[in-house]
Design a protein around this motif. Sequence first.
Motif, PDB file in Angstrom:
ATOM      1  N   UNK A 182       4.853   6.732  -3.162  1.00 42.33           N
ATOM      2  CA  UNK A 182       4.391   5.884  -4.263  1.00 42.33           C
ATOM      3  C   UNK A 182       4.506   6.618  -5.595  1.00 42.33           C
ATOM      4  N   UNK A 183       5.744   7.021  -5.889  1.00 38.64           N
ATOM      5  CA  UNK A 183       6.064   7.748  -7.134  1.00 38.64           C
ATOM      6  C   UNK A 183       5.273   9.050  -7.248  1.00 38.64           C
ATOM      7  N   UNK A 184       5.076   9.700  -6.105  1.00 40.40           N
ATOM      8  CA  UNK A 184       4.367  10.978  -5.962  1.00 40.40           C
ATOM      9  C   UNK A 184       2.856  10.840  -6.130  1.00 40.40           C
ATOM     10  N   UNK A 223       8.388 -11.853   9.294  1.00 42.35           N
ATOM     11  CA  UNK A 223       8.377 -10.504   8.741  1.00 42.35           C
ATOM     12  C   UNK A 223       7.314 -10.420   7.653  1.00 42.35           C
ATOM     13  N   UNK A 224       6.530  -9.356   7.686  1.00 42.48           N
ATOM     14  CA  UNK A 224       5.480  -9.180   6.691  1.00 42.48           C
ATOM     15  C   UNK A 224       5.356  -7.747   6.228  1.00 42.48           C
ATOM     16  N   UNK A 225       4.786  -7.575   5.044  1.00 46.55           N
ATOM     17  CA  UNK A 225       4.555  -6.241   4.485  1.00 46.55           C
ATOM     18  C   UNK A 225       3.124  -6.131   3.977  1.00 46.55           C
ATOM     19  N   UNK A 226       2.569  -4.954   4.137  1.00 41.80           N
ATOM     20  CA  UNK A 226       1.224  -4.662   3.647  1.00 41.80           C
ATOM     21  C   UNK A 226       1.287  -3.512   2.659  1.00 41.80           C
ATOM     22  N   UNK A 227       0.549  -3.652   1.568  1.00 44.02           N
ATOM     23  CA  UNK A 227       0.393  -2.571   0.604  1.00 44.02           C
ATOM     24  C   UNK A 227      -1.088  -2.431   0.302  1.00 44.02           C
ATOM     25  N   UNK A 228      -1.582  -1.206   0.250  1.00 44.89           N
ATOM     26  CA  UNK A 228      -3.013  -1.010   0.000  1.00 44.89           C
ATOM     27  C   UNK A 228      -3.276   0.198  -0.888  1.00 44.89           C
ATOM     28  N   UNK A 229      -4.312   0.065  -1.703  1.00 48.29           N
ATOM     29  CA  UNK A 229      -4.783   1.182  -2.517  1.00 48.29           C
ATOM     30  C   UNK A 229      -6.120   1.682  -1.990  1.00 48.29           C
ATOM     31  N   UNK A 278      -6.161  -7.487 -10.362  1.00 47.56           N
ATOM     32  CA  UNK A 278      -7.531  -7.010 -10.515  1.00 47.56           C
ATOM     33  C   UNK A 278      -8.385  -7.448  -9.324  1.00 47.56           C
ATOM     34  N   UNK A 279      -9.220  -6.547  -8.850  1.00 49.31           N
ATOM     35  CA  UNK A 279     -10.134  -6.797  -7.731  1.00 49.31           C
ATOM     36  C   UNK A 279      -9.409  -6.998  -6.393  1.00 49.31           C
ATOM     37  N   UNK A 280      -8.174  -6.574  -6.291  1.00 54.07           N
ATOM     38  CA  UNK A 280      -7.434  -6.604  -5.030  1.00 54.07           C
ATOM     39  C   UNK A 280      -7.057  -5.169  -4.658  1.00 54.07           C
ATOM     40  N   UNK A 281      -7.445  -4.741  -3.458  1.00 57.77           N
ATOM     41  CA  UNK A 281      -7.043  -3.395  -3.023  1.00 57.77           C
ATOM     42  C   UNK A 281      -5.961  -3.424  -1.947  1.00 57.77           C
ATOM     43  N   UNK A 282      -5.773  -4.604  -1.304  1.00 59.31           N
ATOM     44  CA  UNK A 282      -4.775  -4.713  -0.243  1.00 59.31           C
ATOM     45  C   UNK A 282      -4.074  -6.060  -0.328  1.00 59.31           C
ATOM     46  N   UNK A 319      -6.436   2.213   7.129  1.00 54.52           N
ATOM     47  CA  UNK A 319      -5.244   2.764   7.779  1.00 54.52           C
ATOM     48  C   UNK A 319      -4.303   1.602   8.098  1.00 54.52           C
ATOM     49  N   UNK A 320      -3.186   1.470   7.375  1.00 55.88           N
ATOM     50  CA  UNK A 320      -2.269   0.343   7.613  1.00 55.88           C
ATOM     51  C   UNK A 320      -1.762   0.266   9.048  1.00 55.88           C
ATOM     52  N   UNK A 321      -1.526   1.430   9.670  1.00 60.95           N
ATOM     53  CA  UNK A 321      -1.012   1.442  11.036  1.00 60.95           C
ATOM     54  C   UNK A 321      -2.026   0.829  11.995  1.00 60.95           C
TER      55      UNK A 321
END
Length: 428
Positions: A241-243, A343-349, A322-326, A354-356
């Motif tokens: 994620x850009x380091x 097909x789906x993708x998950x992104x989380x801050x 705003x107010x979204x972490x995943x 643990x995405x896995x």
Amino acid sequence: MQLNSSLKQSESFPLTTEPSPELADIDKEAVEVSLTKPSLPSSNGGGRNGKYLGQRGNSVAFQKSEELQKTLLAHRHERHLVILQDFPDPDALSCAWTYQLIVQQYDIKCEIIYAGTLSHQENIALVKLTGLPAQRWTSQVLKSKDLSSYQGCILIDNQGTTSQLMTAIEQAGIPIIAVIDHHTLQAEHKSEFVDVRPDVRATSTIFTQYLQSGLLALDSSISQHVKCATALMHGLRSDTNRLMQAQEEDFMAAAYLSRFYDAQLLNAILQANRSKRVMDVIERSLKNRIVQNNFSIAGVGYLRYEDRDAIPQAADFLVTEENVHTAVVFGIVHDEDELEVVIGSLRTAKLTLDPDEFIKEAFGQDNTGRFFGGGRTGAGGFEIPMGFLSGSNDNSAYAKIKWEVYDSQIKQKLLKLVNPKDDPIQSE
């Protein structure tokens, strides 16, 4: 899935087998074991700050480099296949190219192949601007190949569960020689060499450590080396994620690559514009999203096979709200043969998610024990074959009903974890 973008193979370069006196001194000083012959020269600007940058404190990296070299020595003069996931990312593409350059020194010829497509604009730019020698093998291309001419295959940045090619590889009796990945171990591998390190943020970091250990002497005067180093930097940057999620060894790998990569070329790759179709998918995800407990979930309907990478890009966009972490974005991807896959993708801050584990718990596994998805730090994905229900979408009313069923089922499985009665996943 008929497009076959076969790219030119990389040029070979000579192997230097005589170690320099300077390196001999460093070997004695830095480690107690030396690499089995052939001994490789240090990179330009090497010595103490080149070959062994970060290796004194990383015995696992050096041990794996030594094991890999021994494996390659045992397979000199052979022909191999490097198998990538169906939709390879910069991390996979760059590492496969690095592997190809390394094994040329052992007179091993290998082809880098994937079954899906390159649809992310940065991946397309990476391959075109660097001349990265990856080939798309569709089912028709596969039928025209004589697989008996290959003595082994290598899995890089995957473990065989995300490639359509593995069935044909197994049927042809081609053994797995090496598995090199940074994702969670999927199963025990019957492979001569296994380097699976889930604690490492990018497979590019692992391969850069191989370079630092002396498996390949990068030379900034060789254009191919510069382009490969640039690809590795892009892969490392992409998977961290850009380091922002990089660890010490990732930064040390980036520092090493900084001597060889082309910053202008990398910038050109990163500046690749999104297509109109990608923008349309992002728009759909915004319109269709539901937000619960700081999770944003969006179904984007049907997508063409070549637009598959619009899904993770939409997830990247939604997670910035705003107010979204995943964010989870999914759709039904189809090709001209009427094969369909959810097909789906998950992104989380969210650091505690643990995405896995999340994806595996949400979607489970098939009757063979294969999980429908998995992930790494900050990101994950899933692929669910539709089997008998694939295709037959000429009737728009039927297609709409089918999508509504899958849309509801995916959301139900996700919301069961996102907002259950006992609420085990607490919002921040």
